[in-house]
Motif scaffolding. Structure first.
Motif, PDB file in Angstrom:
ATOM      1  N   UNK A 124      -3.525  -5.010   3.301  1.00 37.38           N
ATOM      2  CA  UNK A 124      -3.763  -6.431   3.685  1.00 37.38           C
ATOM      3  C   UNK A 124      -4.211  -6.681   4.686  1.00 37.38           C
ATOM      4  N   UNK A 125      -4.876  -5.351   5.504  1.00 40.75           N
ATOM      5  CA  UNK A 125      -5.407  -5.907   7.095  1.00 40.75           C
ATOM      6  C   UNK A 125      -6.883  -6.038   6.242  1.00 40.75           C
ATOM      7  N   UNK A 126      -7.815  -5.051   5.572  1.00 36.48           N
ATOM      8  CA  UNK A 126      -8.822  -4.971   4.190  1.00 36.48           C
ATOM      9  C   UNK A 126      -9.030  -6.446   3.821  1.00 36.48           C
ATOM     10  N   UNK A 127      -7.923  -6.877   3.125  1.00 35.83           N
ATOM     11  CA  UNK A 127      -8.179  -8.202   2.861  1.00 35.83           C
ATOM     12  C   UNK A 127      -8.541  -9.790   4.277  1.00 35.83           C
ATOM     13  N   UNK A 128      -7.546  -9.350   5.165  1.00 33.79           N
ATOM     14  CA  UNK A 128      -7.669 -10.627   5.898  1.00 33.79           C
ATOM     15  C   UNK A 128      -9.364 -10.127   6.766  1.00 33.79           C
ATOM     16  N   UNK A 129      -9.238  -9.342   6.524  1.00 35.45           N
ATOM     17  CA  UNK A 129     -11.011  -9.170   7.418  1.00 35.45           C
ATOM     18  C   UNK A 129     -11.922  -9.861   6.948  1.00 35.45           C
ATOM     19  N   UNK A 130     -11.770  -8.839   5.232  1.00 34.63           N
ATOM     20  CA  UNK A 130     -12.759  -9.242   4.102  1.00 34.63           C
ATOM     21  C   UNK A 130     -12.857 -10.826   4.207  1.00 34.63           C
ATOM     22  N   UNK A 131     -11.821 -11.878   4.405  1.00 32.86           N
ATOM     23  CA  UNK A 131     -11.823 -13.514   4.109  1.00 32.86           C
ATOM     24  C   UNK A 131     -12.089 -13.867   5.168  1.00 32.86           C
ATOM     25  N   UNK A 132     -11.838 -13.092   6.236  1.00 36.24           N
ATOM     26  CA  UNK A 132     -12.149 -13.721   7.603  1.00 36.24           C
ATOM     27  C   UNK A 132     -11.207 -15.236   8.194  1.00 36.24           C
ATOM     28  N   UNK A 133     -10.071 -14.076   8.045  1.00 32.74           N
ATOM     29  CA  UNK A 133      -8.447 -14.539   8.102  1.00 32.74           C
ATOM     30  C   UNK A 133      -8.188 -14.456   9.606  1.00 32.74           C
ATOM     31  N   UNK A 134      -7.648 -15.133  10.611  1.00 32.09           N
ATOM     32  CA  UNK A 134      -7.293 -14.437  11.593  1.00 32.09           C
ATOM     33  C   UNK A 134      -6.362 -13.477  11.358  1.00 32.09           C
ATOM     34  N   UNK A 136      -4.091 -10.948  14.152  1.00 31.55           N
ATOM     35  CA  UNK A 136      -3.401 -10.781  15.097  1.00 31.55           C
ATOM     36  C   UNK A 136      -2.625  -9.442  15.340  1.00 31.55           C
ATOM     37  N   UNK A 137      -3.047  -8.170  15.840  1.00 34.40           N
ATOM     38  CA  UNK A 137      -2.889  -7.456  16.834  1.00 34.40           C
ATOM     39  C   UNK A 137      -3.057  -7.064  17.906  1.00 34.40           C
ATOM     40  N   UNK A 138      -1.250  -6.614  17.603  1.00 36.11           N
ATOM     41  CA  UNK A 138      -1.523  -5.759  19.881  1.00 36.11           C
ATOM     42  C   UNK A 138      -0.555  -5.130  20.785  1.00 36.11           C
ATOM     43  N   UNK A 139      -0.826  -4.528  21.478  1.00 37.76           N
ATOM     44  CA  UNK A 139      -1.058  -3.412  21.511  1.00 37.76           C
ATOM     45  C   UNK A 139      -0.798  -2.342  21.605  1.00 37.76           C
ATOM     46  N   UNK A 140       0.845  -1.642  20.641  1.00 35.30           N
ATOM     47  CA  UNK A 140       0.322   0.471  19.975  1.00 35.30           C
ATOM     48  C   UNK A 140       0.486  -0.375  18.313  1.00 35.30           C
ATOM     49  N   UNK A 141       0.838  -2.066  17.807  1.00 34.54           N
ATOM     50  CA  UNK A 141       0.121  -2.400  16.815  1.00 34.54           C
ATOM     51  C   UNK A 141      -0.974  -1.950  16.193  1.00 34.54           C
ATOM     52  N   UNK A 142      -2.705  -1.773  17.074  1.00 30.44           N
ATOM     53  CA  UNK A 142      -3.709  -1.929  16.384  1.00 30.44           C
ATOM     54  C   UNK A 142      -3.919  -0.430  16.298  1.00 30.44           C
ATOM     55  N   UNK A 143      -2.386   0.314  16.180  1.00 25.66           N
ATOM     56  CA  UNK A 143      -2.361   1.941  15.363  1.00 25.66           C
ATOM     57  C   UNK A 143      -2.794   2.023  13.615  1.00 25.66           C
ATOM     58  N   UNK A 144      -2.025   0.887  13.146  1.00 24.50           N
ATOM     59  CA  UNK A 144      -2.779  -0.005  12.080  1.00 24.50           C
ATOM     60  C   UNK A 144      -3.500   0.206  11.008  1.00 24.50           C
ATOM     61  N   UNK A 145      -4.859  -0.231  12.166  1.00 20.26           N
ATOM     62  CA  UNK A 145      -6.683  -0.072  11.899  1.00 20.26           C
ATOM     63  C   UNK A 145      -6.679   0.559  11.721  1.00 20.26           C
ATOM     64  N   UNK A 146      -5.997   1.483  11.823  1.00 18.91           N
ATOM     65  CA  UNK A 146      -6.499   3.601  11.600  1.00 18.91           C
ATOM     66  C   UNK A 146      -6.974   3.873  10.259  1.00 18.91           C
ATOM     67  N   UNK A 147      -6.248   3.430   9.529  1.00 19.73           N
ATOM     68  CA  UNK A 147      -5.437   3.496   8.512  1.00 19.73           C
ATOM     69  C   UNK A 147      -6.323   2.672   7.331  1.00 19.73           C
ATOM     70  N   UNK A 148      -7.394   1.788   7.565  1.00 18.91           N
ATOM     71  CA  UNK A 148      -8.025   0.445   6.860  1.00 18.91           C
ATOM     72  C   UNK A 148      -9.496   1.670   6.298  1.00 18.91           C
ATOM     73  N   UNK A 149     -10.276   2.056   5.483  1.00 14.63           N
ATOM     74  CA  UNK A 149     -10.882   2.513   4.991  1.00 14.63           C
ATOM     75  C   UNK A 149     -11.992   1.684   4.089  1.00 14.63           C
ATOM     76  N   UNK A 150     -12.797   2.175   3.898  1.00 12.78           N
ATOM     77  CA  UNK A 150     -13.648   1.424   2.555  1.00 12.78           C
ATOM     78  C   UNK A 150     -13.511   2.760   1.506  1.00 12.78           C
ATOM     79  N   UNK A 151     -14.255   1.956   0.450  1.00 11.37           N
ATOM     80  CA  UNK A 151     -14.060   3.430  -0.510  1.00 11.37           C
ATOM     81  C   UNK A 151     -14.570   4.550  -0.338  1.00 11.37           C
TER      82      UNK A 151
END
Length: 231
Positions: A124-134, A136-151
């Motif tokens: 979900x995160x990768x699709x969202x940033x790749x499509x330039x969709x807004x 928002x990630x708050x407080x401890x939720x940026x932990x989810x960003x750690x899982x987003x990797x390219x091939x």
């Protein structure tokens, strides 16, 4: 009217360095205040969690001393208990992010437990940033960003300017020495350009389509920026 997806933790605890299970979930203000901002702007909100489990509110987030008194604490508790979208979340595994105009991740320590390595959230995160969709990630939720990797193994959010709950704030709540890892350290470790505001004060960072908020006090300001991006 836009459709906004809230991706939320399904965890009830956060595993500390010694294996202790610290009770947690999502932080009430970080759901309630952004939800209200979006609904007041005329948007529709859906909630998704891993497995479609009903998200658990962190009871600590309903205490009067973190909400400016009993009246505010009671209002947050009512807002959580009465919200219908929290009672019928979507399965994150089944979510098509292209169906939403924005994606928002509330925090609480829960995302440290179940979203930091979640492949469906990463999708979900990768699709969202790749499509330039807004996003928002708050407080401890940026932990989810750690899982987003390219091939190729590179981190999707490497080089992004962002913020999250800081090491200093974790120290002040007494959990830094007990944590298996600290969020600020991990975000810096993937090459993010981390920026920290004063502890407990609102601090929002915008880079490209990514909007991040440092702490619960940033909840309303972060949601307001995402909402403005939809106009």
């Amino acid at each position: 009217m836009a459709r906004i997806l809230f991706v939320m933790t399904g965890a009830k605890h956060w595993t500390l360095d010694d294996g202790t299970q610290h009770p947690t979930g999502f932080w009430a203000e970080e759901f309630v205040s952004p939800y209200q901002v979006f609904v007041d702007a005329g948007h529709e909100v859906a909630v998704a969690t891993p497995g479609g489990v009903v998200p658990t509110v962190d009871r600590a987030s309903l205490e009067p001393d973190v909400n400016g008194g009993e009246e505010n604490a009671d209002a947050f508790e009512r807002a959580v208990e009465e919200n219908p979208v929290l009672k019928a979340p979507l399965r994150l595994e089944d979510v098509d992010p292209s169906e939403y105009s924005a994606v928002f991740y509330p925090g609480g320590h829960g995302p440290m437990e179940d979203l930091a390595d979640n492949a469906d959230s990463a999708r979900v995160l990768t699709h969202t940033v790749d499509t330039e969709t807004p996003l928002g990630v708050l407080c401890h939720a940026p932990a989810a960003l750690l899982a987003a990797r390219r091939e190729d193994g590179s981190h999707v959010f490497s080089g992004y300017r962002l913020t999250s709950f800081t090491n200093e704030e974790e120290k002040q709540v007494g959990l830094a020495d007990k944590a298996a890892w600290l969020l600020q350290d991990r975000l810096e470790g993937i090459g993010a350009d981390f920026t920290a505001g004063d502890p407990w004060q609102p601090h929002v960072v915008h880079d490209r389509s990514l909007y991040t908020g440092q702490n619960p006090a940033s909840s309303t300001a972060l949601a307001a920026e995402v909402s403005r991006a939809l106009t």
